[in-house]
Design a protein around this motif. Sequence first.
Motif, short mmCIF file in Angstrom:
data_model
loop_
_atom_site.label_atom_id
_atom_site.label_comp_id
_atom_site.label_asym_id
_atom_site.label_seq_id
_atom_site.Cartn_x
_atom_site.Cartn_y
_atom_site.Cartn_z
N LEU A 1 45.05 3.83 19.47
CA LEU A 1 44.13 2.71 19.59
C LEU A 1 42.83 3.09 20.30
O LEU A 1 41.78 2.47 20.07
CB LEU A 1 44.81 1.57 20.35
CG LEU A 1 44.18 0.18 20.27
CD1 LEU A 1 44.07 -0.29 18.82
CD2 LEU A 1 45.02 -0.82 21.07
N PHE A 2 42.89 4.13 21.17
CA PHE A 2 41.71 4.55 21.92
C PHE A 2 41.40 6.00 21.58
O PHE A 2 42.29 6.85 21.49
CB PHE A 2 41.95 4.43 23.43
CG PHE A 2 42.21 3.03 23.90
CD1 PHE A 2 41.17 2.12 24.04
CD2 PHE A 2 43.50 2.61 24.19
CE1 PHE A 2 41.41 0.82 24.47
CE2 PHE A 2 43.75 1.32 24.62
CZ PHE A 2 42.70 0.41 24.77
N GLY B 1 51.97 -7.88 15.29
CA GLY B 1 51.66 -9.21 15.76
C GLY B 1 50.86 -9.98 14.72
O GLY B 1 50.77 -9.59 13.55
N ASP B 2 50.24 -11.06 15.16
CA ASP B 2 49.53 -11.96 14.24
C ASP B 2 48.05 -11.58 14.17
O ASP B 2 47.23 -12.04 14.96
CB ASP B 2 49.70 -13.40 14.72
CG ASP B 2 49.12 -14.40 13.72
OD1 ASP B 2 48.89 -13.97 12.57
OD2 ASP B 2 48.92 -15.55 14.09
N ILE C 1 52.67 -0.10 22.63
CA ILE C 1 51.88 -1.05 21.84
C ILE C 1 52.48 -1.01 20.44
O ILE C 1 52.25 -0.06 19.67
CB ILE C 1 50.40 -0.68 21.80
CG1 ILE C 1 49.82 -0.61 23.22
CG2 ILE C 1 49.61 -1.69 20.97
CD1 ILE C 1 48.37 -0.15 23.26
N THR C 2 53.28 -2.01 20.11
CA THR C 2 54.00 -1.96 18.85
C THR C 2 53.05 -2.09 17.67
O THR C 2 52.10 -2.89 17.68
CB THR C 2 55.05 -3.08 18.78
OG1 THR C 2 54.40 -4.35 18.82
CG2 THR C 2 56.04 -2.97 19.93
N GLY C 3 53.30 -1.29 16.67
CA GLY C 3 52.50 -1.34 15.44
C GLY C 3 51.22 -0.54 15.48
O GLY C 3 50.50 -0.45 14.47
N ASP D 1 48.41 -8.77 20.69
CA ASP D 1 48.33 -9.28 22.07
C ASP D 1 47.55 -8.33 22.96
O ASP D 1 46.79 -8.76 23.85
CB ASP D 1 49.73 -9.49 22.63
CG ASP D 1 50.46 -10.64 21.97
OD1 ASP D 1 49.78 -11.51 21.39
OD2 ASP D 1 51.71 -10.66 22.02
N PHE D 2 47.75 -7.04 22.76
CA PHE D 2 47.06 -6.07 23.62
C PHE D 2 45.56 -6.10 23.40
O PHE D 2 44.76 -6.06 24.34
CB PHE D 2 47.61 -4.67 23.36
CG PHE D 2 47.00 -3.61 24.25
CD1 PHE D 2 47.55 -3.33 25.48
CD2 PHE D 2 45.87 -2.91 23.84
CE1 PHE D 2 46.98 -2.36 26.30
CE2 PHE D 2 45.31 -1.94 24.65
CZ PHE D 2 45.87 -1.67 25.89
#
Length: 567
Positions: free
Chosen positions: A346-347, A545-546, A439-441, A491-492
């Motif tokens: 993610l980073f 997540g959504d 961090i899922t996904g 969410d994160f």
Amino acid sequence: MSGSLGILMLVHTALDRAEQVARHWTAAGCPVVIHVDGKVDQEMYDNFVSACADDTQILFCDRHSCEWGGWGIVAASQSAATLMLERFPDVHHIFLSSGACLPLRPVQDLTDYLADQPRVDFIESATTADVSWTVGGLDLERFTLRFPFSWRRHRKLFDRFVRLQRALGYRRSIPSGLIPHMGSQWWCLTRQTLTAILQDPKRDIYDRYFRHVWIPDESYFQTLARLYSTHIESRSLTLSKFDYQGRPHMFYDDHLQLLRRSDCFVARKIWPRADRLYQTFLSDQSCAAKPTEPNPGKIDRVFSKAVERRTRGRDGLYMQSRFPRHGSENGLTSFPYSVFQGYSDLFTDFDEWLANATGARVHGHLFGPERAEFADDEFILNGSLSDNATLRDYNPTAFLSNLVWNTRGERQCFQFGPADTQKINWFLARDKNAQVCVITGAWAVPLFRSNMNFADIRAEAARLQKIESEQLEVLDSVWTKARVHIQTMADFVESPMEQLQTIVEEMGAAQPNRLIEAPTMVDLTGFGKFLQNLKNQGMHPHLMGDFPVDDVFGSQTKPYRKPYLVQ
């Protein structure tokens, strides 16, 4: 008080040391009666007797064959005590010792101590209900069953015969008036008590009974002394320590200061080659410290710590004796460490940012499929740990525990993901030193940014999602001891700074202020549509997540809203 104390010595080995100690006793005016095990070679015995012949205060009694747990040791003590009482009528106390015993204080200290308590018998004596140190599984049964087979030489026959007697309900009757007591075999009895035991009209009855008791040397005198003694001090004047298996500790030269600190009169078992101990304690101690009460409790803490180290070991250091037994380790690793899953996806600069924010050593994917990605792109780490994937995967749990042990004192962090070796999952979950942040996904981000065919992306996404789902089940297990932080990617992304602040604070980083700089997040423009396309192709990416399809997490990331109270 010369002549007030008599010494009985039970000897079976290291006869030269036994002679040295016996002469030390007689030089202080204490007569010595020696019993030499009947199994000792006759020539060795004759040479031993000849070597002591010039000392008229050293006598030898009839020999008996002594075997651990058998009657021979009691018979040897009886023979030696009988000769002592007959030949030395001035003796007031009789002290039973072994050839491996060594006086720790001037003999005069001991004779003065006994002279101040002329009617006290020093013998450890407690009922079977009151002792907790018996090792071997037999307490009262050692007095009610028969033991014709040697526990050491015929262990299977011993155990089978015990089980047979239990199954048949066999039970020996204890002689009337006797209440079985147990304790250390090393005692110091008054002449009055010892004479009463040896000259009792019922001695034949008692001897016949105790011949079939298991380990009678720990119960014969301990039980009979209760019939005749007017004052029993239930303790031994001999310092003897035992390990968790009931075996006596051996004292070596490096235990010199420990033995001095105990203030005890005599200690066993001394290593026959402990030249420094024999030279120190058998020399002239006229200038020794002021006499004090024996206090073996002073060194109990040392022995307790030794037993704990022997049975539990050190955190994260596996002992050969326990290595094959799963769950017998004392701590899986030796120092706290952190595992980050999805953060480097993610980073773009997460490793460098984390190292600057916490001062920890941050590795890449230690369990990556190609190699262990050590920090600074090293090929060899502390302890000669190689980055070779084949060596690592032979025993991945040992690889991680070794890495943490070899770098203890410095916090280690590494990246992890569903594409890495998954054999480590249960180890991470069970380790109380692990901090696992997921961090899922997030594994979908590299797929989103890749140039692969979409059909291949869909297949790979399904594979990675299945692996991560199974991993999350492990981390959610009741056996999990690690500190686990799990958040969906959606969410994160909503409040990354808040999540990073919590994780860094838990790591114990010395940060006087809150984080003011965040790592650089990758461009997620179009990621929501990417997930929708996966759904359209029949793969349902639910671990992220959504994520809305309208790209709110790209250039229009919605701000973090503070919670508020509705009245």
